[in-house]
Design an enzyme around this catalytic site. Structure first.
Site, PDB file in Angstrom:
ATOM      1  N   TYR A  99       0.828  -1.221   0.000  1.00  0.00           N
ATOM      2  CA  TYR A  99       0.000   0.000   0.000  1.00  0.00           C
ATOM      3  C   TYR A  99       0.860   1.267   0.000  1.00  0.00           C
ATOM      4  O   TYR A  99       0.423   2.292  -0.521  1.00  0.00           O
ATOM      5  CB  TYR A  99      -1.038  -0.043   1.137  1.00  0.00           C
ATOM      6  CG  TYR A  99      -2.163  -0.973   0.739  1.00  0.00           C
ATOM      7  CD1 TYR A  99      -3.065  -0.602  -0.251  1.00  0.00           C
ATOM      8  CD2 TYR A  99      -2.267  -2.253   1.274  1.00  0.00           C
ATOM      9  CE1 TYR A  99      -4.068  -1.470  -0.684  1.00  0.00           C
ATOM     10  CE2 TYR A  99      -3.259  -3.128   0.851  1.00  0.00           C
ATOM     11  CZ  TYR A  99      -4.159  -2.727  -0.125  1.00  0.00           C
ATOM     12  OH  TYR A  99      -5.134  -3.585  -0.560  1.00  0.00           O
ATOM     13  N   GLN A 135     -15.387   1.578  -5.785  1.00  0.00           N
ATOM     14  CA  GLN A 135     -14.519   0.512  -5.272  1.00  0.00           C
ATOM     15  C   GLN A 135     -13.081   0.991  -5.251  1.00  0.00           C
ATOM     16  O   GLN A 135     -12.198   0.297  -4.777  1.00  0.00           O
ATOM     17  CB  GLN A 135     -14.625  -0.717  -6.174  1.00  0.00           C
ATOM     18  CG  GLN A 135     -16.028  -1.298  -6.228  1.00  0.00           C
ATOM     19  CD  GLN A 135     -16.160  -2.273  -7.396  1.00  0.00           C
ATOM     20  OE1 GLN A 135     -15.867  -3.457  -7.282  1.00  0.00           O
ATOM     21  NE2 GLN A 135     -16.580  -1.767  -8.543  1.00  0.00           N
ATOM     22  N   ASN A 136     -12.855   2.188  -5.799  1.00  0.00           N
ATOM     23  CA  ASN A 136     -11.483   2.697  -5.903  1.00  0.00           C
ATOM     24  C   ASN A 136     -10.994   3.231  -4.573  1.00  0.00           C
ATOM     25  O   ASN A 136     -11.754   3.853  -3.821  1.00  0.00           O
ATOM     26  CB  ASN A 136     -11.404   3.796  -6.967  1.00  0.00           C
ATOM     27  CG  ASN A 136     -11.744   3.257  -8.339  1.00  0.00           C
ATOM     28  OD1 ASN A 136     -11.757   2.048  -8.527  1.00  0.00           O
ATOM     29  ND2 ASN A 136     -12.031   4.139  -9.280  1.00  0.00           N
ATOM     30  N   VAL A 137      -9.701   3.031  -4.343  1.00  0.00           N
ATOM     31  CA  VAL A 137      -9.119   3.528  -3.101  1.00  0.00           C
ATOM     32  C   VAL A 137      -8.370   4.842  -3.349  1.00  0.00           C
ATOM     33  O   VAL A 137      -7.784   5.400  -2.434  1.00  0.00           O
ATOM     34  CB  VAL A 137      -8.201   2.454  -2.454  1.00  0.00           C
ATOM     35  CG1 VAL A 137      -9.019   1.226  -2.069  1.00  0.00           C
ATOM     36  CG2 VAL A 137      -7.039   2.067  -3.359  1.00  0.00           C
ATOM     37  N   ASP A 138      -8.394   5.326  -4.610  1.00  0.00           N
ATOM     38  CA  ASP A 138      -7.790   6.631  -4.885  1.00  0.00           C
ATOM     39  C   ASP A 138      -8.778   7.738  -4.502  1.00  0.00           C
ATOM     40  O   ASP A 138      -9.906   7.465  -4.105  1.00  0.00           O
ATOM     41  CB  ASP A 138      -7.357   6.733  -6.365  1.00  0.00           C
ATOM     42  CG  ASP A 138      -8.541   6.688  -7.337  1.00  0.00           C
ATOM     43  OD1 ASP A 138      -9.521   7.450  -7.153  1.00  0.00           O
ATOM     44  OD2 ASP A 138      -8.498   5.893  -8.299  1.00  0.00           O
ATOM     45  N   HIS A 185     -14.337   0.138  -0.529  1.00  0.00           N
ATOM     46  CA  HIS A 185     -13.159  -0.679  -0.210  1.00  0.00           C
ATOM     47  C   HIS A 185     -12.066   0.100   0.507  1.00  0.00           C
ATOM     48  O   HIS A 185     -10.930  -0.353   0.573  1.00  0.00           O
ATOM     49  CB  HIS A 185     -12.592  -1.308  -1.494  1.00  0.00           C
ATOM     50  CG  HIS A 185     -13.536  -2.303  -2.117  1.00  0.00           C
ATOM     51  ND1 HIS A 185     -13.435  -2.739  -3.419  1.00  0.00           N
ATOM     52  CD2 HIS A 185     -14.612  -2.944  -1.595  1.00  0.00           C
ATOM     53  CE1 HIS A 185     -14.403  -3.611  -3.672  1.00  0.00           C
ATOM     54  NE2 HIS A 185     -15.145  -3.740  -2.592  1.00  0.00           N
ATOM     55  N   THR A 231     -15.729  -1.157 -14.099  1.00  0.00           N
ATOM     56  CA  THR A 231     -15.510  -2.254 -13.153  1.00  0.00           C
ATOM     57  C   THR A 231     -15.830  -3.579 -13.817  1.00  0.00           C
ATOM     58  O   THR A 231     -16.793  -3.673 -14.578  1.00  0.00           O
ATOM     59  CB  THR A 231     -16.344  -2.081 -11.858  1.00  0.00           C
ATOM     60  OG1 THR A 231     -16.268  -3.308 -11.101  1.00  0.00           O
ATOM     61  CG2 THR A 231     -17.799  -1.745 -12.105  1.00  0.00           C
ATOM     62  N   SER A 232     -15.020  -4.591 -13.501  1.00  0.00           N
ATOM     63  CA  SER A 232     -15.250  -5.920 -14.084  1.00  0.00           C
ATOM     64  C   SER A 232     -16.385  -6.645 -13.370  1.00  0.00           C
ATOM     65  O   SER A 232     -16.746  -7.750 -13.752  1.00  0.00           O
ATOM     66  CB  SER A 232     -13.964  -6.752 -13.992  1.00  0.00           C
ATOM     67  OG  SER A 232     -13.609  -6.926 -12.634  1.00  0.00           O
TER      68      SER A 232
END
Ligand code: OAD
Length: 236
Positions: free
Chosen positions: A56, A89-92, A107, A182-183
């Site tokens: 991370y 869902q992005n952590v940015d 997330h 997103t997949s």
């Protein structure tokens, strides 16, 4: 005041791809180089926390110099006409930096850390203990005021998703669903669109095939930037 339609957005790594961040599962994506169970799981945190912190730290460092792209900006501009919630869902932090005001990080967030003992079911992630660490490195021995090791403010594989109830409420109230980049491989996020009412159209922006079938789906087979421009024309 006139009613503003509610748009529930589910975004994934593809929305940040044109800013220069890797997705997870595309060819050459992050999970081609790392096994998520080694660097992003509850088990990894117990067995090898140093490796998880390193992973991370690297993701945090990669975010430096990265800017929001037109897809993030067009998503933010939707707020001029619609009631918009982004479940990412992005952590940015690119949605916020582009100006979106209601962003729920399902997330977690890579620029934040919290004491490893702060998570309990009563208070979710104990938001008051979450610290913005910016782009700094976090190492073993970096302790919170309560004496606990700091950990990434990330939902590791194997952990519950504390914000899922709020996300379900958002999708249940949506007039329009928009899924971008997103997949749809990770649950419970991938199932959120199913909570939308039967009349709500479901737009999906993704250049690749999508793994879901629903008569309400309108697939805009484009990258996020051009796909968002097309979506805006469609919802004029
Ligand atoms: P994935 O890497 O699984 O999927 C990325 C999606 O973006 C794919 O469907 C691509 O076709 C699409 N894509 C690629 N480039 C694009 C572009 N320029 N514009 C639009 N779409 C594009 O990423 P996610 O679905 O976000 O979780 O992954 C979900 C979760 O899995 C992540 O939040 C992360 C990961 O493991 C955790 O770490 C907990």
């Amino acid at each position: 005041m006139a009613y503003r339609k509610r748009i529930a957005v589910l975004s994934g790594a593809g929305v940040s791809a044109e800013s220069g961040l890797l997705t997870y599962r595309d060819n050459g994506g992050l999970w081609d180089n790392y096994n998520p169970m080694d660097v992003a799981s509850d088990k990894a945190w117990k067995q090898n926390p140093g490796l998880v912190l390193d992973f991370y730290n690297t993701q945090r460092e990669k975010l430096q110099g990265i800017r929001p792209n037109d897809a993030h900006r067009l998503l933010a501009s939707l707020e001029e006409r619609f009631n918009v919630d982004i479940v990412t869902q992005n952590v940015d932090n690119l949605h916020e930096r582009a100006g979106s005001t209601r962003v729920l990080h399902l997330h977690g967030e890579v620029t934040k850390i919290r004491p490893e003992n702060s998570c309990n079911e009563a208070d979710g992630f104990s938001e008051n203990l979450v610290v913005d660490c910016g782009y700094s490195k976090v190492v073993l021995g970096d302790l919170a005021p309560n004496g606990a090791q700091y950990r990434p403010h990330i939902v590791f594989f194997g952990e519950p998703v504390p914000k899922i109830e709020r996300a379900i409420d958002i999708f249940s109230a949506a007039d329009i669903v928009l899924i971008v980049g997103t997949s749809l491989s990770v649950y419970p996020a991938a199932g959120l669109y199913r909570y939308a009412c039967p009349k709500a159209p479901i737009y999906i922006i993704d250049p690749a095939d999508i793994p879901v079938h629903d008569s309400r789906i309108i697939h805009i087979r484009e990258k996020a930037t051009t796909g968002m421009a097309a979506f805006l024309e469609m919802v004029q």
